[in-house]
Design a protein around this motif. Structure first.
Motif, PDB file in Angstrom:
ATOM      1  N   ILE A  36     -56.892  42.330 -35.849  1.00  0.00           N
ATOM      2  CA  ILE A  36     -55.596  41.921 -34.743  1.00  0.00           C
ATOM      3  C   ILE A  36     -56.719  41.749 -33.605  1.00  0.00           C
ATOM      4  O   ILE A  36     -56.065  42.530 -32.269  1.00  0.00           O
ATOM      5  N   ASP A  48     -55.504  42.228 -28.986  1.00  0.00           N
ATOM      6  CA  ASP A  48     -54.833  40.787 -29.739  1.00  0.00           C
ATOM      7  C   ASP A  48     -53.408  40.958 -29.593  1.00  0.00           C
ATOM      8  O   ASP A  48     -52.863  40.369 -30.327  1.00  0.00           O
ATOM      9  N   SER A  51     -51.557  37.779 -29.443  1.00  0.00           N
ATOM     10  CA  SER A  51     -51.923  36.751 -30.354  1.00  0.00           C
ATOM     11  C   SER A  51     -52.620  35.109 -30.109  1.00  0.00           C
ATOM     12  O   SER A  51     -52.398  34.511 -30.582  1.00  0.00           O
ATOM     13  N   SER A  52     -52.794  35.683 -29.157  1.00  0.00           N
ATOM     14  CA  SER A  52     -54.343  34.717 -28.851  1.00  0.00           C
ATOM     15  C   SER A  52     -52.875  33.626 -28.168  1.00  0.00           C
ATOM     16  O   SER A  52     -52.603  32.160 -28.596  1.00  0.00           O
ATOM     17  N   TRP A  54     -49.950  33.318 -28.634  1.00  0.00           N
ATOM     18  CA  TRP A  54     -48.732  33.128 -29.807  1.00  0.00           C
ATOM     19  C   TRP A  54     -48.934  32.292 -31.517  1.00  0.00           C
ATOM     20  O   TRP A  54     -48.161  31.639 -31.437  1.00  0.00           O
ATOM     21  N   ASN A  56     -51.350  33.696 -33.787  1.00  0.00           N
ATOM     22  CA  ASN A  56     -52.581  34.695 -35.010  1.00  0.00           C
ATOM     23  C   ASN A  56     -51.052  34.770 -35.503  1.00  0.00           C
ATOM     24  O   ASN A  56     -49.924  35.505 -35.369  1.00  0.00           O
ATOM     25  N   ARG A 259     -42.578  34.127 -37.387  1.00  0.00           N
ATOM     26  CA  ARG A 259     -43.007  34.621 -35.875  1.00  0.00           C
ATOM     27  C   ARG A 259     -41.082  35.818 -35.371  1.00  0.00           C
ATOM     28  O   ARG A 259     -41.550  37.004 -35.247  1.00  0.00           O
ATOM     29  N   GLY A 281     -48.078  28.836 -35.389  1.00  0.00           N
ATOM     30  CA  GLY A 281     -48.721  29.622 -36.232  1.00  0.00           C
ATOM     31  C   GLY A 281     -48.445  28.762 -37.285  1.00  0.00           C
ATOM     32  O   GLY A 281     -49.361  29.109 -38.385  1.00  0.00           O
ATOM     33  N   GLY A 285     -53.015  30.677 -36.314  1.00  0.00           N
ATOM     34  CA  GLY A 285     -53.620  30.612 -35.062  1.00  0.00           C
ATOM     35  C   GLY A 285     -54.994  30.073 -34.934  1.00  0.00           C
ATOM     36  O   GLY A 285     -55.905  30.113 -34.420  1.00  0.00           O
ATOM     37  N   PRO A 421     -50.078  39.878 -33.470  1.00  0.00           N
ATOM     38  CA  PRO A 421     -50.050  38.966 -34.770  1.00  0.00           C
ATOM     39  C   PRO A 421     -49.820  40.237 -35.478  1.00  0.00           C
ATOM     40  O   PRO A 421     -49.040  40.741 -35.586  1.00  0.00           O
ATOM     41  N   SER A 424     -49.699  43.721 -38.156  1.00  0.00           N
ATOM     42  CA  SER A 424     -49.963  44.402 -37.151  1.00  0.00           C
ATOM     43  C   SER A 424     -49.370  46.137 -37.636  1.00  0.00           C
ATOM     44  O   SER A 424     -48.218  45.378 -38.049  1.00  0.00           O
TER      45      SER A 424
END
Ligand SMILES: *Cc1c(COP(=O)(O)O)cnc(C)c1O
Length: 455
Positions: A36, A48, A51-52, A54, A56, A259, A281, A285, A421, A424
């Motif tokens: 992550i 992150d 999540s880069s 939204w 990852n 998510r 997603g 990602g 992510p 996590s």
């Protein structure tokens, strides 16, 4: 070498949603990632925390996902989906139908969330024409909604800051209010919900004969500032769409694929949309694949002899890309083996508790969360909920401070975005929230010093 790259980036690049004057002051170039975390060209590591943007799910350089792309490369990278298909796109279609709400049986691929929404809008529009009700041409969209940045998606969007300039380019859509409980008069979520539903019904009662479809984000309005809908609202909207014969287009681009603690957020309310857009997603990602789901009924309205001109004339060069579909398939396999959705649902409670620590801060007005989709609204004054002035750029400053402290995220105005992510761990979540806490504290204290000075 490092310096050289930064100079080149300043000289030639124009970045999305970026005031380049800001970039030139604080340039950042990412070189690699693992788990992550991502690493920049100077070797500094960052969580992150968004999540880069939204996307990852399993972290970066996930072995299985990397391998799926390598395996596909041994066969073919891309061939068209116009008039033919390919192996991974076909398998992915079957899988997507299996995991989506029961009434959705058809998928149309594209390359980004905005396109998936454009496609839903055009399908809804043409559906009514194909079934002989061509007077249904208009759309209802939600206040503060966001569906991407192409002109159609912007037309049904309503984030003032992003969309105002393009007003003259847009087609008009009716706007319906959204329950924003924290900023409603009563702060009573049921009352707030019912008032909004009532206004929507008044609108539909008068105009339904000219309305093709309604667009709505699923459960959480992301770009508006992570505004979570009160329970019963999405289901209420579904019921009104059915009652007034208006197609319901649900945007799951941000909320889809686990998510919010469900595979799709509309499952929170057992809602079955007529059209549904998803993206982000879907490939974990990794690559740009997006999808518009629809029902057999809508599909059949386009199915006829070619001369009848009912064909859906829409497509993109890279649609159904094999590398993207292959990695999406592997992503969905990992969703099952690693029980991602269940884990997010379980960890949501823990995350809620971790986040509640932020309530003690002087300038944290509201903490909103559904699953791993979180927004922390900062306010100048907690009691009166007075927002920080736009020109203070408080969210931006907090995000820069977080970057210094080793975590990346992008704010939405005065709302700090936290979208880690999905893999996590509890420890990682705690560390990230602590970074957020420190950044908010430091920046708000600096602001207060300036504020007192102002007076
Ligand atoms: C990100 C997003 C989009 C747009 O997706 P892109 O892939 O960036 O075009 C649309 N709707 C919602 C709700 C989003 O969060």
């Amino acid at each position: 070498m490092t310096h050289d790259l930064i100079e080149k980036s300043k000289k030639h690049l124009w970045l999305p949603f970026t005031q380049m004057k800001d970039y030139d002051l604080d340039p950042l170039i990412i070189e690699s990632g693992n788990g992550i975390k991502v690493k920049d060209i100077n070797g500094k590591e960052y969580f992150d925390g968004f999540s880069s943007v939204w996307l990852n799910v399993h972290g970066h350089r996930k072995k299985e996902l990397d391998q799926a792309i390598k395996d596909q490369l041994e066969k073919i990278a891309h061939s068209t989906l116009l008039g033919m298909t390919n192996v991974p796109a076909t398998k992915l279609a079957e899988k997507l139908v299996e995991i989506s709400p029961d009434n959705l049986t058809r998928v149309f691929f594209s390359d980004s969330g905005a396109e998936a929404m454009e496609i839903a809008l055009k399908m809804a529009f043409q559906y009514w024409k194909n079934v002989g009700k061509s007077q249904k041409q208009k759309f209802v969209s939600m206040q503060d909604g966001y569906h991407g940045d192409t002109i159609g998606a912007v037309s049904v969007g309503a984030v003032e800051l992003f969309h105002r300039v393009y007003g003259p380019l847009m087609f008009e859509s009716f706007k319906a209010p959204i329950p924003y409980v924290y900023r409603s008069k009563s702060e009573d979520s049921k009352q707030c919900r019912d008032e909004c539903l009532q206004k929507l019904e008044e609108l539909l009662k008068v105009h339904h004969e000219e309305i093709a479809a309604l667009t709505i984000e699923s459960m959480v309005q992301g770009a508006a500032g992570m505004i979570v809908m009160p329970s019963g609202f999405l289901a209420g909207v579904r019921a009104l769409c059915t009652k007034y014969d208006v197609l319901m287009i649900v945007d799951e681009v941000a909320t889809g694929f686990g998510r919010t603690g469900k595979m799709f957020a509309c499952e929170h309310e057992n809602v079955q949309p007529d059209l549904m857009a998803a993206g982000k997603g879907i490939t974990g990602g990794y690559l740009p694949i997006a999808v518009t789901f629809t029902t057999e009924q809508i599909y059949e309205a386009f199915y006829d002899d070619y001369e009848k001109l009912k064909t859906f004339f829409h497509g993109h060069s890279y649609t159904g890309n094999q590398l993207g579909c292959a990695v999406a398939l592997e992503n969905l396999r990992l969703f099952e083996t690693d029980e991602i959705v269940q884990t997010v649902e379980n960890k949501s409670e823990e995350l809620k508790e971790i986040l509640s620590d932020l309530h003690s801060l002087t300038h944290v007005g509201d903490i909103r969360q559904l699953g791993f989709m979180c927004g922390i609204e900062l306010v100048q004054d907690k009691l009166t909920k007075t927002p920080f002035l736009f020109k203070k750029r408080i969210g931006y400053k907090v995000s820069l401070k977080m970057r210094e402290l080793g975590m990346l995220t992008r704010p939405l105005g005065n709302v700090i975005v936290f979208m880690p992510p999905l893999v996590s761990t509890k420890d990682e979540l705690e560390t990230m929230v602590n970074i957020m806490k420190e950044a908010i504290e430091v920046v708000c204290q600096e602001e207060e010093a300036v504020f007192v000075h102002d007076i």
